[in-house]
Design a protein around this motif. Structure first.
Motif, PDB file in Angstrom:
ATOM      1  N   ILE A 232       0.831  -1.199   0.000  1.00 32.93           N
ATOM      2  CA  ILE A 232       0.000   0.000   0.000  1.00 32.93           C
ATOM      3  C   ILE A 232       0.868   1.251   0.000  1.00 32.93           C
ATOM      4  N   ASN A 233       1.908   1.244   0.811  1.00 33.66           N
ATOM      5  CA  ASN A 233       2.805   2.392   0.902  1.00 33.66           C
ATOM      6  C   ASN A 233       3.410   2.722  -0.463  1.00 33.66           C
ATOM      7  N   PHE A 234       3.830   1.689  -1.182  1.00 31.41           N
ATOM      8  CA  PHE A 234       4.425   1.867  -2.506  1.00 31.41           C
ATOM      9  C   PHE A 234       3.399   2.465  -3.467  1.00 31.41           C
ATOM     10  N   MET A 235       2.173   1.953  -3.404  1.00 27.01           N
ATOM     11  CA  MET A 235       1.153   2.362  -4.360  1.00 27.01           C
ATOM     12  C   MET A 235       0.673   3.797  -4.149  1.00 27.01           C
ATOM     13  N   VAL A 236       0.814   4.334  -2.947  1.00 28.62           N
ATOM     14  CA  VAL A 236       0.331   5.699  -2.707  1.00 28.62           C
ATOM     15  C   VAL A 236       1.448   6.739  -2.666  1.00 28.62           C
ATOM     16  N   HIS A 237       2.688   6.287  -2.546  1.00 22.84           N
ATOM     17  CA  HIS A 237       3.787   7.253  -2.448  1.00 22.84           C
ATOM     18  C   HIS A 237       4.758   7.227  -3.628  1.00 22.84           C
ATOM     19  N   GLU A 238       4.887   6.106  -4.312  1.00 23.70           N
ATOM     20  CA  GLU A 238       5.881   5.980  -5.386  1.00 23.70           C
ATOM     21  C   GLU A 238       5.504   6.858  -6.583  1.00 23.70           C
ATOM     22  N   PRO A 239       6.348   7.837  -6.943  1.00 21.93           N
ATOM     23  CA  PRO A 239       6.022   8.724  -8.063  1.00 21.93           C
ATOM     24  C   PRO A 239       5.797   7.990  -9.387  1.00 21.93           C
ATOM     25  N   ALA A 240       6.557   6.916  -9.615  1.00 20.83           N
ATOM     26  CA  ALA A 240       6.421   6.190 -10.883  1.00 20.83           C
ATOM     27  C   ALA A 240       5.030   5.586 -11.045  1.00 20.83           C
ATOM     28  N   VAL A 241       4.382   5.256  -9.923  1.00 25.80           N
ATOM     29  CA  VAL A 241       3.022   4.708  -9.982  1.00 25.80           C
ATOM     30  C   VAL A 241       2.060   5.753 -10.545  1.00 25.80           C
ATOM     31  N   ALA A 242       2.199   7.002 -10.111  1.00 25.38           N
ATOM     32  CA  ALA A 242       1.326   8.074 -10.598  1.00 25.38           C
ATOM     33  C   ALA A 242       1.512   8.299 -12.086  1.00 25.38           C
ATOM     34  N   LYS A 243       2.736   8.167 -12.561  1.00 25.56           N
ATOM     35  CA  LYS A 243       2.997   8.368 -13.988  1.00 25.56           C
ATOM     36  C   LYS A 243       2.315   7.299 -14.826  1.00 25.56           C
ATOM     37  N   ILE A 244       2.126   6.124 -14.254  1.00 22.17           N
ATOM     38  CA  ILE A 244       1.440   5.036 -14.967  1.00 22.17           C
ATOM     39  C   ILE A 244      -0.076   5.172 -14.843  1.00 22.17           C
ATOM     40  N   MET A 245      -0.558   5.385 -13.618  1.00 22.48           N
ATOM     41  CA  MET A 245      -2.002   5.394 -13.370  1.00 22.48           C
ATOM     42  C   MET A 245      -2.682   6.678 -13.846  1.00 22.48           C
ATOM     43  N   GLY A 246      -1.952   7.797 -13.837  1.00 24.81           N
ATOM     44  CA  GLY A 246      -2.590   9.049 -14.188  1.00 24.81           C
ATOM     45  C   GLY A 246      -3.752   9.336 -13.252  1.00 24.81           C
ATOM     46  N   TYR A 247      -4.897   9.732 -13.821  1.00 19.11           N
ATOM     47  CA  TYR A 247      -6.079  10.039 -13.017  1.00 19.11           C
ATOM     48  C   TYR A 247      -7.114   8.925 -13.093  1.00 19.11           C
ATOM     49  N   ASP A 248      -6.672   7.715 -13.390  1.00 21.63           N
ATOM     50  CA  ASP A 248      -7.590   6.586 -13.530  1.00 21.63           C
ATOM     51  C   ASP A 248      -8.437   6.374 -12.284  1.00 21.63           C
ATOM     52  N   ARG A 249      -7.843   6.590 -11.103  1.00 20.88           N
ATOM     53  CA  ARG A 249      -8.569   6.412  -9.843  1.00 20.88           C
ATOM     54  C   ARG A 249      -8.767   7.733  -9.121  1.00 20.88           C
ATOM     55  N   GLY A 250      -8.739   8.814  -9.875  1.00 21.14           N
ATOM     56  CA  GLY A 250      -8.854  10.136  -9.287  1.00 21.14           C
ATOM     57  C   GLY A 250      -7.497  10.831  -9.263  1.00 21.14           C
ATOM     58  N   VAL A 251      -7.482  12.042  -8.770  1.00 15.10           N
ATOM     59  CA  VAL A 251      -6.236  12.801  -8.647  1.00 15.10           C
ATOM     60  C   VAL A 251      -5.383  12.151  -7.561  1.00 15.10           C
ATOM     61  N   PRO A 252      -4.087  11.885  -7.829  1.00 11.51           N
ATOM     62  CA  PRO A 252      -3.243  11.211  -6.831  1.00 11.51           C
ATOM     63  C   PRO A 252      -3.373  11.836  -5.445  1.00 11.51           C
ATOM     64  N   SER A 253      -3.423  10.977  -4.427  1.00 10.97           N
ATOM     65  CA  SER A 253      -3.753  11.435  -3.078  1.00 10.97           C
ATOM     66  C   SER A 253      -2.576  12.051  -2.336  1.00 10.97           C
ATOM     67  N   THR A 254      -1.351  11.741  -2.735  1.00 14.30           N
ATOM     68  CA  THR A 254      -0.181  12.300  -2.047  1.00 14.30           C
ATOM     69  C   THR A 254       0.477  13.369  -2.909  1.00 14.30           C
ATOM     70  N   THR A 255       1.144  14.300  -2.254  1.00  8.76           N
ATOM     71  CA  THR A 255       1.797  15.377  -3.004  1.00  8.76           C
ATOM     72  C   THR A 255       2.909  14.851  -3.890  1.00  8.76           C
ATOM     73  N   ALA A 256       3.606  13.797  -3.447  1.00  9.58           N
ATOM     74  CA  ALA A 256       4.685  13.228  -4.256  1.00  9.58           C
ATOM     75  C   ALA A 256       4.152  12.719  -5.589  1.00  9.58           C
ATOM     76  N   GLN A 257       2.993  12.044  -5.553  1.00  9.18           N
ATOM     77  CA  GLN A 257       2.419  11.524  -6.795  1.00  9.18           C
ATOM     78  C   GLN A 257       1.712  12.628  -7.585  1.00  9.18           C
ATOM     79  N   PHE A 258       1.094  13.563  -6.892  1.00  6.65           N
ATOM     80  CA  PHE A 258       0.433  14.676  -7.569  1.00  6.65           C
ATOM     81  C   PHE A 258       1.451  15.476  -8.379  1.00  6.65           C
ATOM     82  N   ASP A 259       2.608  15.708  -7.788  1.00  6.14           N
ATOM     83  CA  ASP A 259       3.650  16.467  -8.469  1.00  6.14           C
ATOM     84  C   ASP A 259       4.316  15.661  -9.588  1.00  6.14           C
TER      85      ASP A 259
END
Length: 427
Positions: free
Chosen positions: A327-354
């Motif tokens: 879970i920690n990896f999925m919500v904090h890892e920046p590379a995850v956000a680059k893959i998922m985009g907004y598929d599940r909404g706007v990323p919840s952490t600032t690290a992924q949002f940025d």
């Protein structure tokens, strides 16, 4: 909240209760150790969604397994309604997945049945960080002091509009506009362009929740409904009058064009939905769509909050440490956000949002909308829904639809809803 994408909310199923004995905890599920014995362990991860989401999630899992080579992830996904049917069966049999996608409407329900893992111990052990979450989302999955869900993305209710229709009517929705402004605008659109101003919000539980919150109430308390029959009678009467006057779309025509939305079919100039669902309109329709703020009663309090899909762990898992690391990896890892985009909404952490900067105009609009309402200070907190909330939501939509079609009177519909809700909530 906005958890089902374009799935018809009437597909929400009534979940049968399971005995606490069947769903009882095991000693392994309560601890903070991994139970792995130092070797490779496998955790089961389940979610709802379509093939496109599955492809993205599988890419993120590959990154996780590369970082944690001793943790393997076995996956399973279903459409929304099928997911909860299968999950209920698994939970009743004492074999839910180790980690799974969740939503606020199910936290109390499955916490009451001792299905969900309290992740506080994993935070204390350093396996899960609750730092860096946006706009109070770190507390979104808390119930009675337990940490039962970790947000993976955020969304908020919005009004999606056909910007050209609004422009022709000379209407510019802004933060601070009122319901009086909204209704006046709908009439102006209808009278001048001969289309409904809105598809009709009377059956959308989350819109009515905002209306109630603006009046100091809420759709749900911790255990019951937070409004009266008189409140709902007023809301549905107003909605039914809107249908008759034409400012809301003809419900029969809306039914005929489903699963396409009334807005994207040109039946109306707007409709309320979760902001991250707004991607559907560009795919379905030919209009120039955008997000408008939620109207309020006093021009200030919208009652809005950031909702979110979450990741939860099973109380029966033998690998709570590995679940927390996943879970920690999925919500904090920046590379995850680059893959998922907004598929599940706007990323919840600032690290992924940025880390993810959307290039398409729809996603940029969603990002700008959530930034705007956060900056404006209108966001509030939400009480986790009581067990049975999912059944209440399905009943609310179904009965409101009957009322709007004229197959049930407002008074009869209100009494029917309260009767079904009391049964669902056990009150």
């Amino acid at each position: 909240m906005g958890t089902t994408g374009s799935v018809d909310r009437r597909s929400l199923l009534k979940a049968a209760g399971a005995s606490l004995a069947t769903l009882g905890l095991t000693a392994a599920g309560c601890g903070s150790g991994s139970g792995s014995g130092g070797g490779t362990v496998t955790i089961r991860y389940a979610w709802w969604g379509a093939d496109d989401r599955a492809k993205k999630i599988n890419q993120t899992i590959a990154l996780f397994e590369k970082k944690y080579p001793k943790i393997k992830v076995k996956t399973d996904f279903q459409p929304y309604a099928d997911f909860w049917t299968k999950f209920q069966t698994q939970a009743s049999g004492g074999n839910p997945p180790d980690v799974f996608q969740n939503a606020i409407g199910f936290l109390r329900k499955y916490n009451d049945k001792h299905v969900l893992l309290d992740l506080n111990a994993q935070v204390k052990a350093g396996n899960l960080s609750m730092d860096g979450f946006r706009a109070g989302l770190d507390a979104f999955g808390e119930v009675d002091g337990k940490l039962l869900g970790i947000p993976v993305g955020s969304n908020s209710m919005s009004l999606v509009i056909d910007k050209d229709a609004y422009r022709r009517a000379g209407i510019t929705p802004k933060l601070g506009w009122t319901w009086d402004d909204y209704y006046a605008g709908l009439k102006k659109i209808h009278d001048g362009q001969h289309i409904a101003g809105d598809t009709g919000p009377m059956g959308i539980m989350y819109v009515y929740d905002l209306v109630l919150r603006q009046a100091g109430k809420a759709f749900f308390t911790e255990k019951d409904l937070g409004f009266t029959e008189a409140d709902l009678t007023e809301w549905w009467n107003k909605g039914f009058e809107g249908v008759k006057s034409g400012i809301y779309a003809d419900p029969k025509k809306v039914e005929q064009i489903k699963p396409k939305a009334g807005l994207s079919d040109g039946l109306s100039a707007g409709e309320f939905t979760w902001d991250n669902f707004s991607v559907r309109y560009t795919a379905e329709g030919k209009g120039n769509y955008g997000l408008a703020p939620i109207p309020s009663t006093d021009g200030k309090t919208t009652g809005q909050y950031l909702g979110s899909l979450m990741l939860s762990g099973s109380a029966r898992t033998k690998h709570p440490k590995e679940v927390a690391q996943f879970i920690n990896f999925m919500v904090h890892e920046p590379a995850v956000a680059k893959i998922m985009g907004y598929d599940r909404g706007v990323p919840s952490t600032t690290a992924q949002f940025d880390a993810f900067k959307p290039s398409d105009t729809v996603a940029q609009g969603i990002s700008a909308y959530e930034t705007q309402i956060a900056t404006a200070g209108v966001l509030q907190t939400i009480t986790p829904h009581p067990a049975g909330a999912d059944t209440c939501e399905a009943a609310f939509l179904r009965i409101a639809n009957d009322v709007s079609l004229g197959t049930s009177s407002v008074d009869k519909g209100v009494k029917q809803f309260f009767s079904e809700a009391k049964t669902a909530l056990g009150t």
